[in-house]
Structure formats: structure tokens, C-alpha cells
Design a protein around this motif. Structure first.
Motif, PDB file in Angstrom:
ATOM      1  N   THR A 188      -0.368  -8.081  -8.904  1.00  0.00           N
ATOM      2  CA  THR A 188      -0.104  -8.027  -7.466  1.00  0.00           C
ATOM      3  C   THR A 188      -1.324  -8.497  -6.687  1.00  0.00           C
ATOM      4  O   THR A 188      -1.208  -9.280  -5.731  1.00  0.00           O
ATOM      5  N   LEU A 189      -2.493  -8.047  -7.086  1.00  0.00           N
ATOM      6  CA  LEU A 189      -3.718  -8.470  -6.414  1.00  0.00           C
ATOM      7  C   LEU A 189      -3.924  -9.982  -6.532  1.00  0.00           C
ATOM      8  O   LEU A 189      -4.339 -10.652  -5.570  1.00  0.00           O
TER       9      LEU A 189
ATOM     10  N   ARG B 119       0.818  -1.216   0.000  1.00  0.00           N
ATOM     11  CA  ARG B 119       0.000   0.000   0.000  1.00  0.00           C
ATOM     12  C   ARG B 119       0.854   1.271   0.000  1.00  0.00           C
ATOM     13  O   ARG B 119       0.541   2.248  -0.685  1.00  0.00           O
ATOM     14  N   GLU B 120       1.934   1.254   0.782  1.00  0.00           N
ATOM     15  CA  GLU B 120       2.637   2.504   1.091  1.00  0.00           C
ATOM     16  C   GLU B 120       4.005   2.652   0.432  1.00  0.00           C
ATOM     17  O   GLU B 120       4.461   3.793   0.241  1.00  0.00           O
ATOM     18  N   ARG B 121       4.642   1.559   0.085  1.00  0.00           N
ATOM     19  CA  ARG B 121       6.037   1.661  -0.339  1.00  0.00           C
ATOM     20  C   ARG B 121       6.315   1.129  -1.739  1.00  0.00           C
ATOM     21  O   ARG B 121       7.178   1.658  -2.455  1.00  0.00           O
ATOM     22  N   ALA B 122       5.648   0.046  -2.105  1.00  0.00           N
ATOM     23  CA  ALA B 122       5.977  -0.618  -3.375  1.00  0.00           C
ATOM     24  C   ALA B 122       5.544   0.236  -4.564  1.00  0.00           C
ATOM     25  O   ALA B 122       4.590   1.017  -4.485  1.00  0.00           O
ATOM     26  N   ARG B 123       6.255   0.066  -5.700  1.00  0.00           N
ATOM     27  CA  ARG B 123       5.900   0.769  -6.947  1.00  0.00           C
ATOM     28  C   ARG B 123       5.275  -0.226  -7.925  1.00  0.00           C
ATOM     29  O   ARG B 123       5.696  -1.383  -7.983  1.00  0.00           O
TER      30      ARG B 123
ATOM     31  N   ARG C 201      -0.599   3.078  -8.520  1.00  0.00           N
ATOM     32  CA  ARG C 201      -0.151   2.495  -7.254  1.00  0.00           C
ATOM     33  C   ARG C 201      -0.015   0.975  -7.388  1.00  0.00           C
ATOM     34  O   ARG C 201      -0.793   0.328  -8.096  1.00  0.00           O
ATOM     35  N   ALA C 202       0.949   0.451  -6.640  1.00  0.00           N
ATOM     36  CA  ALA C 202       1.155  -1.004  -6.647  1.00  0.00           C
ATOM     37  C   ALA C 202      -0.093  -1.732  -6.179  1.00  0.00           C
ATOM     38  O   ALA C 202      -0.379  -2.849  -6.622  1.00  0.00           O
ATOM     39  N   SER C 203      -0.847  -1.118  -5.299  1.00  0.00           N
ATOM     40  CA  SER C 203      -2.060  -1.758  -4.780  1.00  0.00           C
ATOM     41  C   SER C 203      -3.150  -1.896  -5.834  1.00  0.00           C
ATOM     42  O   SER C 203      -4.163  -2.571  -5.592  1.00  0.00           O
TER      43      SER C 203
END
Length: 420
Positions: free
Chosen positions: A304-305, A284-288, A297-299
Motif C-alpha cells: 500500500t505504501l 488510515r481510518e477505514r481500509a483493512r 493496519r492498512a497504513s
């Protein structure tokens, strides 16, 4: 043989004795029931998680944490109710283990052999031994272990229980003695030669008995602060009431093996849960996001999901299999016979196979989805992979699948030992 024993019980030039003694035992609270045990574990886990990374990075032995762990009453939860304990189910012990292991994999593993020794006692001890040793646990004593040996390719146990006119004594050397650095007593597996046959005993030896030497020489890249070093026994005098028969518990069906193994499943499951919980805020906060995803966003990255969903499903499946296996272990403890113990062994093997794969997958995906920034040493996120990879080497998962297949295909019962 005498030359081998003398060499085994001597400190090597590169070794030094570990002399820090644990605090004296203090009586522990008796938790009311399974729900109270799980609640106590969750409270402790929140505390342990705050300093887990620092302990791992700097290899700080969790002496204070183990004391708080004991003082919570959780080390007494398998003492049967008729002896004053909580008497929780096997699934609850595994879940307590998983809850603590999610916060700190090492702390989750440290009491595993304490619980194992109590299960051996329940099956093989005399009534007097049960009363005495259960009373010690309720008074706050911790048991470590001195079970495994290394240095040879076979599995023959070379630590000896010797009876002679001068008394009984134990001599030998053990390794992978998880928890013994923090223990008040060290249950030690030793063999005696009786009527030409090797017979196994578990000897509950006080850590401060003359001739006992502890060595803090565990150097694995994971589970770094489990206190899993060596214990040397140089003609250690033992009292007969410390000696609990173990061979009979191997020769007849008991739930000792599956009970031990469900705790290992809890360790792997817990470390996997911890890795998954660490993955979510990092993504949520750091990954690209990867450039091809065309998202901000990575999220929002669909791959990723998908990966997160896969990890979650496998952890949930492993969790369900641990709960299911616990019911089989409880049944085998209540009415042990060849069929109930075999069924418990296979159910736990299924849980072990699932928790092994799920734990490794969760730890791998934490690093993969976190990206290069997840390898920052200060983050210590690699500890989840190192811990679960190290612990899953306890015994080979390929043999779990073998016996699961053999049991379901042809009804072959797995062997009765601590590895199934």
C-alpha cells in the motif's frame, strides 16, 4: 441542407427546454495578482468540497456555487491588465482550475470554455469587441460554449452563420456545451461560406436571444453537473459586433490551442489530487490490511505504501509539467510564431499525457487501496474515477504521445487546433 438544419434545431420528443436563467451579472472584484487568484481558489475549494459528493450523487446543478465562483473574481483573471483585469499567467489559470477540480471536478471544468472564448477574443477580436466583451466579464457575465457537434463521423462543422438582406443569423445544433446552462452568453462556433471556402467564426450569442434553446441532456456517468447539454439555434438573429473571426487564428500561429489544452491538464491534475487526498484518510481510518502483509493496519502494508508513493510521484511530475508548460504558453502568447506555438503545443501535450495518467492512477488506487468499503454508494468515492475517466476522453492521449515523439525525433510541428 435546409431540411438538416430544421431537424437539428427542433426539440426531439424526449427533450425539454431548460428555462432556468442565471442571476443577473454583478461587477466582480479584480484580484491583485496571481497569488491572490490562487488564494481565492483555495478558499472556494474548501467550501465546494463540503457538498461535492451530494451534488454528484443527486445530480444537483451547482447554480449557487457558480454564482459564488464568479463573485470571487476568478472568472475575470484572464482579462488582460490593459483592459482592467488581472492578466494572470497560463500556469496560474491551470492551477486555479486544478485547485477547484480537486474539490469538485465538475466545477473545475465549468469555466474552461469561458477562458477559451476570452483567448479567442484576445487573438481575433477587434479593439472595440475586446473592450465591450472584457467589460462584460468584469461586470460579472459568464460565457459558456457551443463548439462541438455530434451525429456524424466527420469533423465538419454544420452550424451556419448566414448573412442575407434580413440580417445575420445562426442556425444549427451543438452538444457538449459545458457551462452554457449557467452562462449569460454562449460563444458559438459557426461557419460561413466565403469565396467558396468555409470560414469559422465565434459568435457571442446572448442566452436569451430569440431562437436559442438550451437542453439539459448531458447524461455521462462522470462530470455530471457541468451543464454540458445541447444548445439549439433556430435562425437566431445576431449583431455583427458579436461575431469574432476565428479562421485567421487557425491559419496563423496562435496560442489558442495550447492554452485550451493546459486547462484540460489542470482538470485532470486536480481530480487526481482530490482522489489522492481522499485516499489518505480512508487508508488510515477505514481500509483493512491484506492478510499476507502481517500488519495490524492498512497504513503499515508495504505494498500500500508503495502504491501511494507511486501515485504521489506521478501527480508531482504532472504538476511540474503543467507549471513548465505554462511558461511555454506564456511565451507563445507574447511572441506567437510557428516555433513558439509548436513548442508550447508539445510542452502542453507532455503535461496532458502526464496529468491523464496520474489522474486515472490516483482515482483507481483510491478504490483499490480502500477496498470493498470504498465502493459504498454513500461515500461517492467512485466520482473521482468517473469524473477523470469522462474528462480524459476529451481527446485521445495516444495522439499526444504521437506528436511528442514526432516533434522530438524529427522536428515535425503538431497541427494547430484546439486538441493540442
Amino acid at each position: 441542407m435546409e431540411t438538416d438544419i430544421a431537424a437539428a434545431t427542433a426539440l426531439q420528443p424526449h427533450e425539454s427546454a431548460f428555462t432556468e436563467a442565471p442571476e443577473p451579472p454583478r461587477p466582480v472584484p479584480i484580484l491583485a495578482n496571481d497569488a491572490a487568484a490562487l488564494a481565492a481558489a483555495r478558499t472556494l475549494a474548501r467550501e465546494f468540497a463540503e457538498s461535492a459528493a451530494a451534488r454528484d450523487l443527486n445530480r444537483i446543478l451547482p447554480v449557487a456555487e457558480v454564482e459564488r465562483f464568479t463573485a470571487s473574481g476568478l472568472w475575470a483573471i484572464t482579462v488582460p491588465r490593459e483592459y482592467g483585469g488581472t492578466g494572470v499567467t497560463a500556469a496560474t489559470v491551470a492551477q486555479v482550475t486544478a485547485i477547484i477540480a480537486a474539490a469538485d471536478g465538475s466545477l473545475g471544468q465549468i469555466p474552461q470554455n469561458h477562458f477559451y472564448a476570452l483567448e479567442v477574443l484576445r487573438n481575433g477580436g477587434t479593439e472595440a469587441q475586446k473592450r465591450a466583451l472584457y467589460r462584460r466579464v468584469l461586470a460579472g457575465e459568464r460565457f459558456g460554449n457551443a463548439l462541438a457537434e455530434i451525429g456524424r463521423r466527420d469533423h465538419v462543422r454544420r452550424t451556419r452563420l448566414v448573412r442575407d438582406p434580413a440580417g445575420w443569423h445562426v442556425e444549427g445544433r451543438k452538444y457538449y456545451c459545458t457551462g452554457s446552462l449557467f452562462a449569460h452568453r454562449i460563444p458559438t462556433m459557426a461557419n460561413a461560406l466565403e469565396d467558396g471556402r468555409e470560414v469559422a467564426y465565434l459568435v457571442f450569442i446572448p442566452r436569451d436571444a430569440p431562437g436559442v434553446t438550451l437542453v439539459d441532456d448531458w447524461d455521462g456517468f462522470g462530470q455530471r453537473v457541468t451543464g454540458s447539454g445541447s444548445v439549439l439555434f433556430d435562425r437566431v438573429r445576431v449583431e455583427p459586433d458579436w461575431v469574432v473571426p476565428f479562421q485567421a487564428s487557425l491559419d496563423r500561429p496562435t496560442a489558442i490551442g495550447p492554452f485550451a489544452q493546459i486547462l484540460h491538464a489542470g482538470i485532470d491534475l486536480g481530480i487526481g489530487r482530490g482522489a489522492f487526498d481522499a485516499t489518505l484518510p480512508f487508508v488510515r481510518e477505514r481500509a483493512r490490511p491484506w492478510i499476507d502483509a502481517n500488519v495490524e493496519r492498512a497504513s503499515e502494508d508495504p505494498l500500500t505504501l508503495h502504491a501511494l508513493g507511486d501515485v504521489r510521484v506521478r501527480l508531482a511530475a504532472a504538476d511540474a509539467l503543467v507549471e513548465r508548460a505554462g511558461r511555454f504558453v506564456d511565451a507563445a502568447q507574447d511572441a506567437p510564431d510557428a516555433d513558439s506555438v509548436a513548442a508550447a503545443s508539445v510542452a502542453v501535450a507532455e503535461a496532458r499525457a502526464a496529468s491523464h495518467r496520474a489522474g486515472l492512477l490516483a482515482a483507481n488506487k483510491l478504490l483499490e487501496l480502500g477496498g470493498t468499503s470504498a465502493t459504498d454508494r454513500a461515500e461517492a468515492l467512485d466520482r473521482y474515477w468517473r469524473n477523470v475517466r469522462t474528462h480524459t476522453l476529451h481527446d485521445p492521449v495516444r495522439w499526444k504521445y504521437h506528436w511528442i515523439g514526432a516533434y522530438h525525433l524529427s522536428g515535425r510541428r503538431p497541427p494547430r487546433h484546439g486538441a493540442l
